[in-house]
Design a protein around this motif. Structure first.
Motif, PDB file in Angstrom:
ATOM      1  N   ALA A 389       0.841  -1.205   0.000  1.00  0.00           N
ATOM      2  CA  ALA A 389       0.000   0.000   0.000  1.00  0.00           C
ATOM      3  C   ALA A 389       0.874   1.253   0.000  1.00  0.00           C
ATOM      4  CB  ALA A 389      -0.924  -0.012   1.220  1.00  0.00           C
ATOM      5  N   ARG A 390       1.953   1.209   0.764  1.00  0.00           N
ATOM      6  CA  ARG A 390       2.855   2.378   0.825  1.00  0.00           C
ATOM      7  C   ARG A 390       3.437   2.699  -0.535  1.00  0.00           C
ATOM      8  NH1 ARG A 390       6.218   0.914   5.557  1.00  0.00           N
ATOM      9  NH2 ARG A 390       4.918   1.369   7.338  1.00  0.00           N
ATOM     10  N   ARG A 391       3.644   1.663  -1.348  1.00  0.00           N
ATOM     11  CA  ARG A 391       4.194   1.888  -2.697  1.00  0.00           C
ATOM     12  C   ARG A 391       3.108   2.139  -3.734  1.00  0.00           C
ATOM     13  NH1 ARG A 391       9.382  -0.225  -4.058  1.00  0.00           N
ATOM     14  NH2 ARG A 391      10.647   0.095  -2.237  1.00  0.00           N
ATOM     15  N   GLY A 392       1.847   2.113  -3.310  1.00  0.00           N
ATOM     16  CA  GLY A 392       0.742   2.348  -4.251  1.00  0.00           C
ATOM     17  C   GLY A 392       0.471   1.158  -5.156  1.00  0.00           C
ATOM     18  N   ILE A 393       0.845  -0.051  -4.713  1.00  0.00           N
ATOM     19  CA  ILE A 393       0.615  -1.241  -5.556  1.00  0.00           C
ATOM     20  C   ILE A 393      -0.713  -1.890  -5.134  1.00  0.00           C
ATOM     21  CG2 ILE A 393       1.485  -3.532  -6.189  1.00  0.00           C
ATOM     22  CD1 ILE A 393       4.308  -2.403  -5.472  1.00  0.00           C
ATOM     23  N   THR A 394      -1.593  -2.087  -6.111  1.00  0.00           N
ATOM     24  CA  THR A 394      -2.903  -2.676  -5.806  1.00  0.00           C
ATOM     25  C   THR A 394      -2.793  -4.193  -5.726  1.00  0.00           C
ATOM     26  OG1 THR A 394      -3.924  -0.916  -7.056  1.00  0.00           O
ATOM     27  CG2 THR A 394      -5.306  -2.844  -6.602  1.00  0.00           C
ATOM     28  N   VAL A 395      -3.348  -4.756  -4.656  1.00  0.00           N
ATOM     29  CA  VAL A 395      -3.440  -6.223  -4.565  1.00  0.00           C
ATOM     30  C   VAL A 395      -4.795  -6.611  -5.149  1.00  0.00           C
ATOM     31  CG1 VAL A 395      -3.535  -8.178  -2.976  1.00  0.00           C
ATOM     32  CG2 VAL A 395      -1.932  -6.312  -2.567  1.00  0.00           C
ATOM     33  N   ARG A 396      -4.779  -7.336  -6.272  1.00  0.00           N
ATOM     34  CA  ARG A 396      -6.037  -7.647  -6.970  1.00  0.00           C
ATOM     35  C   ARG A 396      -6.790  -8.775  -6.281  1.00  0.00           C
ATOM     36  NH1 ARG A 396      -6.330  -5.296 -12.269  1.00  0.00           N
ATOM     37  NH2 ARG A 396      -8.394  -6.199 -12.162  1.00  0.00           N
ATOM     38  N   SER A 397      -6.085  -9.634  -5.561  1.00  0.00           N
ATOM     39  CA  SER A 397      -6.747 -10.657  -4.750  1.00  0.00           C
ATOM     40  C   SER A 397      -5.729 -11.176  -3.743  1.00  0.00           C
ATOM     41  CB  SER A 397      -7.257 -11.794  -5.633  1.00  0.00           C
ATOM     42  OG  SER A 397      -7.990 -12.705  -4.846  1.00  0.00           O
ATOM     43  N   PHE A 398      -6.256 -11.870  -2.742  1.00  0.00           N
ATOM     44  CA  PHE A 398      -5.410 -12.298  -1.628  1.00  0.00           C
ATOM     45  C   PHE A 398      -5.891 -13.687  -1.209  1.00  0.00           C
ATOM     46  CE2 PHE A 398      -5.048 -12.719   2.945  1.00  0.00           C
ATOM     47  CZ  PHE A 398      -3.737 -12.352   3.188  1.00  0.00           C
ATOM     48  N   ALA A 399      -4.977 -14.639  -0.986  1.00  0.00           N
ATOM     49  CA  ALA A 399      -5.438 -15.970  -0.564  1.00  0.00           C
ATOM     50  C   ALA A 399      -4.521 -16.517   0.508  1.00  0.00           C
ATOM     51  CB  ALA A 399      -5.462 -16.921  -1.757  1.00  0.00           C
ATOM     52  N   ALA A 400      -5.132 -17.001   1.581  1.00  0.00           N
ATOM     53  CA  ALA A 400      -4.356 -17.627   2.658  1.00  0.00           C
ATOM     54  C   ALA A 400      -5.247 -18.659   3.318  1.00  0.00           C
ATOM     55  CB  ALA A 400      -3.935 -16.572   3.674  1.00  0.00           C
ATOM     56  N   GLY A 401      -4.633 -19.664   3.881  1.00  0.00           N
ATOM     57  CA  GLY A 401      -5.413 -20.610   4.660  1.00  0.00           C
ATOM     58  C   GLY A 401      -5.562 -21.973   4.024  1.00  0.00           C
ATOM     59  N   ALA A 402      -5.487 -22.054   2.686  1.00  0.00           N
ATOM     60  CA  ALA A 402      -5.569 -23.385   2.066  1.00  0.00           C
ATOM     61  C   ALA A 402      -4.338 -24.174   2.496  1.00  0.00           C
ATOM     62  CB  ALA A 402      -5.643 -23.256   0.560  1.00  0.00           C
TER      63      ALA A 402
END
Ligand code: ADP
Ligand code: ASP
Ligand code: MG
Length: 454
Positions: A389-402
């Motif tokens: 976020a500090r670098r202005g980069i958008t995370v288009r999706s996020f996955a954790a837990g599998a």
């Protein structure tokens, strides 16, 4: 018995082959060794191109086949006669077979995939001749073994699956004899139950080493390559990488699945199941310790590496189309209308585009953080997202837990390098990151990576 696998850059030229052979010689002094060889760097790419373009009279591919033959014969120059002559004969015979197969491909045969696999297998069938001949010239009795005679696969040409039971039986027969000469086995290839040559998928020599390690019950498998073991990120994309001294099987499996090219994604499992350790080491810097991969025995978690799956296509799919999706790298469904976002390797995206109607798609990459149990540590995702976020980069999706050991972030393809460096430096170089207690009593010595110029 140890299995030693040498990658293509470790066999690129006479000097490197001699260096690899000297390593084998050292190991042979302390016990039996089985060597697995990849094709000389660049050869398989050239063969893939030839298989694609072999049309008509074949002036171009004939020239290319001769060039490959010359390149291999030149490496043998100056070796003592018996070993050199035998290797030269074999190399000429293999290239003769290559020309025949390219001639067949030019007629657009029905069994194109089968013939193409024979073409792709040529690189390893040539390189084993070089390594075995150089070993003999150094006084080490050696013999070449064609993996088509020992590794049994199904008939999925281009990406065949190994049948471990049948392979074990064949290996026992071939390796149990009195012949103590060190076997130099072609990586990457096998044969189906009809004896037709198959290949295991690009980068598959690591898998060949794992298969042999597993069925021969090796004490360890050593993957000799051109970097100091498994690094904290892909070195071409991240300048601040360092070598990882120790990894668990699970961490190594996640890293290779999510794009760390240093290990073929299927390498870890057969060895993890049997508790056989893997060592990844640098042929160019053999004194360095590289990376040891074995069962996890630490108590705390931290991010050990960041990997990149560069060429990904992401789709937003409406309900009903999910069944059409083959290999999924990442998926996310959190919307009122049941839309699911799926990320697949771009190599498999084209067939999907043909089958689904409508739906948005975009070119993306996946950055994956890997470390034992990190998906359960709130600070990991927090710090990664904050740094982006500090670098202005958008995370288009996020996955954790599998997987408890991986946290995946989907970014636009154009943001990959920036995102990777950002996350790597935020989580790997940050001194406040909780330290891990590893079973390795040695302090983690930071080794400078070495990437070959080849
Ligand atoms: P080989 O010919 O020895 O099989 P590869 O080219 O298949 O070698 O794999 C080694 C390469 O993998 C390295 O040169 C490096 O560029 C790349 N690589 C990508 N990610 C990593 C990583 N995390 N650690 C080490 N190497 C990596
Ligand atoms: N020679 C094969 C390839 O280039 C296998 C390997 O290098 O592992 O894909
Ligand atoms: Mg490789």
């Amino acid at each position: 018995m140890k299995v030693l696998k040498f990658g293509g850059t470790s066999l690129a030229g006479r000097q490197r082959i001699e260096a690899a052979a000297r390593l084998v010689l050292e190991k042979v002094k302390n016990g039996r060794v089985t060597v697995v060889a990849s094709a000389v760097a660049g050869t398989t790419n050239r063969l893939v191109a030839m298989a694609r373009t072999s049309k008509g009279s074949g002036a171009d591919w004939k020239k290319e086949a001769r060039a490959i033959e010359c390149q291999h014969l030149e490496i043998l120059e100056g070796l003592a006669a018996p070993a050199r002559q035998a290797a030269e004969r074999s190399i000429r015979a293999v290239v003769g077979g290559l020309e025949n197969d390219l001639q067949i491909l030019a007629t657009d045969p029905a069994d194109r995939l089968e013939v193409a696999d024979r073409v792709l297998a040529v690189g390893e069938r040539l390189s084993v001749q070089l390594l075995a001949a150089v070993l003999q010239s150094l006084g080490c009795a050696s013999r070449t073994v064609d993996a088509a005679d020992i590794v049994v696969t199904d008939s999925s040409f281009g990406g065949a699956k190994v049948n471990f039971e049948q392979t074990r039986r064949k290996c026992q027969r071939v390796f149990a004899g009195r012949n103590t000469a060190t076997p130099v086995v072609t990586g990457f290839i096998g044969a189906d139950t009809h004896g037709r040559t198959t290949t295991l998928g690009r980068g598959g020599s690591d898998l060949s080493a794992a298969v042999l390690g597993a069925v021969l019950d090796a004490e360890r498998v050593e993957i000799w390559t051109d970097v100091d073991g498994v690094l904290t990120a892909p070195p071409q994309l991240v300048p601040s990488v360092s070598s990882i001294p120790w990894l668990s099987y699970e961490e190594a499996a996640e890293l290779s699945f999510f794009g760390a090219k240093v290990l073929h994604p299927q390498t870890v499992r057969p060895l993890a199941e049997r508790g056989i350790p893997i060592r990844v080491r640098n042929t160019l810097e053999p004194a360095r310790r590289g990376t040891e991969i074995a069962a996890h025995s630490g108590t705390r978690s931290r991010v050990v590496a960041v990997s990149a799956f560069e060429d990904v296509t992401a789709f937003r799919l409406r309900d009903g189309f999910l069944a059409e999706v083959g290999e999924v790298l990442m998926s996310c469904c959190a919307s009122a209308d049941g839309t699911t976002l799926v990320a697949v390797p771009s190599s498999g995206a084209e067939t999907l585009i043909g089958r689904i109607q409508g739906g948005e798609q975009f070119a993306a990459s996946i950055v994956t953080l890997v470390g034992h149990d990190i998906a359960r540590q709130p600070w990991v995702a927090g710090r990664a997202l904050e740094s982006l976020a500090r670098r202005g980069i958008t995370v288009r999706s996020f996955a954790a837990g599998a997987s408890p050991h991986a946290v995946a972030l989907l970014v636009d393809r154009g943001d990959l390098e920036n995102a990777l460096c950002t996350v790597h430096d935020a989580l790997m170089l940050d001194r406040e990151t909780p330290a891990v207690s590893r079973r390795d009593p040695e302090p983690a010595k930071k080794e400078v990576r070495h990437v070959s110029a080849a």
